[in-house]
Design an enzyme around this catalytic site. Structure first.
Site, PDB file in Angstrom:
ATOM      1  N   LEU A  21       0.816  -1.208   0.000  1.00 53.95           N
ATOM      2  CA  LEU A  21       0.000   0.000   0.000  1.00 53.95           C
ATOM      3  C   LEU A  21       0.856   1.267   0.000  1.00 53.95           C
ATOM      4  CD1 LEU A  21      -2.777  -1.017   2.533  1.00 53.95           C
ATOM      5  CD2 LEU A  21      -3.136  -0.423   0.128  1.00 53.95           C
ATOM      6  N   ASP A  40      10.891   3.852   4.576  1.00 55.17           N
ATOM      7  CA  ASP A  40      10.723   2.421   4.828  1.00 55.17           C
ATOM      8  C   ASP A  40      11.971   1.922   5.532  1.00 55.17           C
ATOM      9  OD1 ASP A  40       8.655   0.145   3.563  1.00 55.17           O
ATOM     10  OD2 ASP A  40      10.592  -0.629   4.220  1.00 55.17           O
ATOM     11  N   ASP A  75      13.779   4.683  11.559  1.00 52.58           N
ATOM     12  CA  ASP A  75      12.699   4.012  12.290  1.00 52.58           C
ATOM     13  C   ASP A  75      11.749   5.059  12.843  1.00 52.58           C
ATOM     14  OD1 ASP A  75      11.057   2.544  13.920  1.00 52.58           O
ATOM     15  OD2 ASP A  75      12.655   1.601  15.076  1.00 52.58           O
ATOM     16  N   ILE A  76      10.582   5.189  12.232  1.00 60.50           N
ATOM     17  CA  ILE A  76       9.644   6.246  12.627  1.00 60.50           C
ATOM     18  C   ILE A  76       8.919   5.919  13.933  1.00 60.50           C
ATOM     19  CG2 ILE A  76       9.338   7.354  10.395  1.00 60.50           C
ATOM     20  CD1 ILE A  76       6.909   4.679  11.660  1.00 60.50           C
ATOM     21  N   ASN A 102       1.567   4.755   7.391  1.00 57.21           N
ATOM     22  CA  ASN A 102       1.229   3.472   6.780  1.00 57.21           C
ATOM     23  C   ASN A 102       2.066   2.303   7.287  1.00 57.21           C
ATOM     24  OD1 ASN A 102       0.097   1.788   4.364  1.00 57.21           O
ATOM     25  ND2 ASN A 102       2.312   1.709   4.094  1.00 57.21           N
ATOM     26  N   TYR A 173      -2.547  -6.748  16.764  1.00 56.08           N
ATOM     27  CA  TYR A 173      -2.795  -5.922  15.580  1.00 56.08           C
ATOM     28  C   TYR A 173      -4.141  -5.206  15.676  1.00 56.08           C
ATOM     29  CZ  TYR A 173      -3.496  -4.942  10.563  1.00 56.08           C
ATOM     30  OH  TYR A 173      -3.736  -4.351   9.348  1.00 56.08           O
ATOM     31  N   LYS A 177      -4.675  -1.167  15.736  1.00 57.94           N
ATOM     32  CA  LYS A 177      -5.446  -0.485  14.700  1.00 57.94           C
ATOM     33  C   LYS A 177      -6.678   0.211  15.269  1.00 57.94           C
ATOM     34  CE  LYS A 177      -2.941  -1.201  11.043  1.00 57.94           C
ATOM     35  NZ  LYS A 177      -2.183  -0.047  10.497  1.00 57.94           N
ATOM     36  N   THR A 207      -1.360  -7.309   0.273  1.00 54.72           N
ATOM     37  CA  THR A 207      -0.040  -6.882   0.711  1.00 54.72           C
ATOM     38  C   THR A 207       0.661  -8.084   1.340  1.00 54.72           C
ATOM     39  OG1 THR A 207      -0.677  -6.284   2.978  1.00 54.72           O
ATOM     40  CG2 THR A 207      -1.017  -4.611   1.267  1.00 54.72           C
TER      41      THR A 207
END
Length: 304
Positions: A21, A40, A75-76, A102, A173, A177, A207
């Site tokens: 994505l 990334d 690394d965000i 994302n 997860y 989310k 994905t």
């Protein structure tokens, strides 16, 4: 680039943009005239270091098509990495207009087998990895607004059907989310005064994270419309990140194939008020009655 492109002149950060994505979003923004910071970390499906990082390939693909892009491999989900990705946009292009959060990965386990490390790792990347870039971008936009340069800024967060409905085997997860949705609502309410709109998507697409978990529904067809192609999600993401989406904030959109749905979230259903304290038996009897008047709960994601 067409001078009338939807995002002409805008500077856009897309995290987790090496594949899937994120890659599709970056290419779609570039096609509409945006200048990109493509982030990334280049890890595997489980978050472990991978042999190669695809982010530079995405950058080269954008440049080969006549667009502008730079790579960011930090690394965000760390303070320095998140600050760095915002700094990269400002140092390279002198501005920041849109942040697309994302990045993510999976460590699926049933709850009785889900250990603390797998819980922490997934919450860190998905939820902290949304919060930190948002926090640093928002600080910049607030400074701009206070200096009299009110931005026309956009944030697009990435949730999931698992965050809306739950998903068996994905407790970490799903929780992360769902947290993204709460963060989206708070950010929309807090940042509107600074010229920032914040929305979220809950996409369904093929994905690395879905093609194994939902293999039967994610397989590409031999011909015709590929409903699960990641690029189907990107047009909505591009529009939400553009100035054309003025007035749209605090919303969640489920998107799959050619379908876009406005999700309406928790709303009050049947209710009863005694005007005094219930006894446990009375409370139970009342709940039973209210449930006969209520809509049934949503299906677990992936079992719909």
């Amino acid at each position: 680039m067409n001078a009338r492109s939807l995002c002409e002149g805008r500077v856009v950060i897309v995290t987790g943009a090496g594949r899937g994505l994120g890659r599709a979003h970056a290419l779609a923004y570039a096609a509409e005239g945006a200048r990109l910071v493509v982030n990334d970390l280049g890890v595997g499906l489980d978050g472990a270091p991978a042999a190669d990082s695809p982010v530079r390939q995405v950058v080269e693909e954008i440049r080969a098509a006549g667009g502008e892009a730079v790579a960011h491999t930090g690394d965000i989900a760390t303070t320095e990495g998140a600050a760095s990705v915002v700094r990269t946009a400002l140092d390279t292009y002198g501005r920041l207009d849109t942040l697309v959060n994302n990045a993510g990965f999976l460590r699926d386990r049933m709850l009785v087998n889900l250990d603390e490390d797998d819980w922490d790792a997934v919450l860190r990347v998905h939820l902290k990895g949304h919060f930190l870039p948002l926090r640093h971008a928002a600080a910049h936009w607030r400074s701009e607004a206070r200096a009299g340069r009110v931005p026309d800024a956009r944030v697009v967060n990435t949730s999931s059907g698992a965050g809306l409905l739950g998903s068996v085997g994905q407790g970490n997860y799903s929780a992360a989310k769902a947290g993204v949705l709460g963060l989206t609502l708070v950010a929309s309410a807090e940042l509107g005064r600074y010229g920032v709109q914040v929305n979220a998507i809950a996409p369904a697409a093929r994905t690395r994270m879905t093609e194994r978990t939902f293999a039967d529904t994610m397989t590409a067809p031999g011909s015709g419309f590929d409903a699960m192609a990641p690029g189907n999600v990107s047009p909505l993401v591009v529009w939400l990140g553009s100035a054309a989406s003025a007035g749209v904030t605090g919303r969640v959109f489920e998107t799959e194939g050619g379908r876009i749905t406005v999700m309406e979230g928790w709303r009050p259903g049947p209710s009863a008020d005694k005007g005094a304290r219930w006894s446990p038996t009375e409370a139970g009897e009342t709940v039973r009655k209210l449930l006969t008047e209520a809509e049934p709960p949503g299906a677990v994601y992936g079992a719909r």
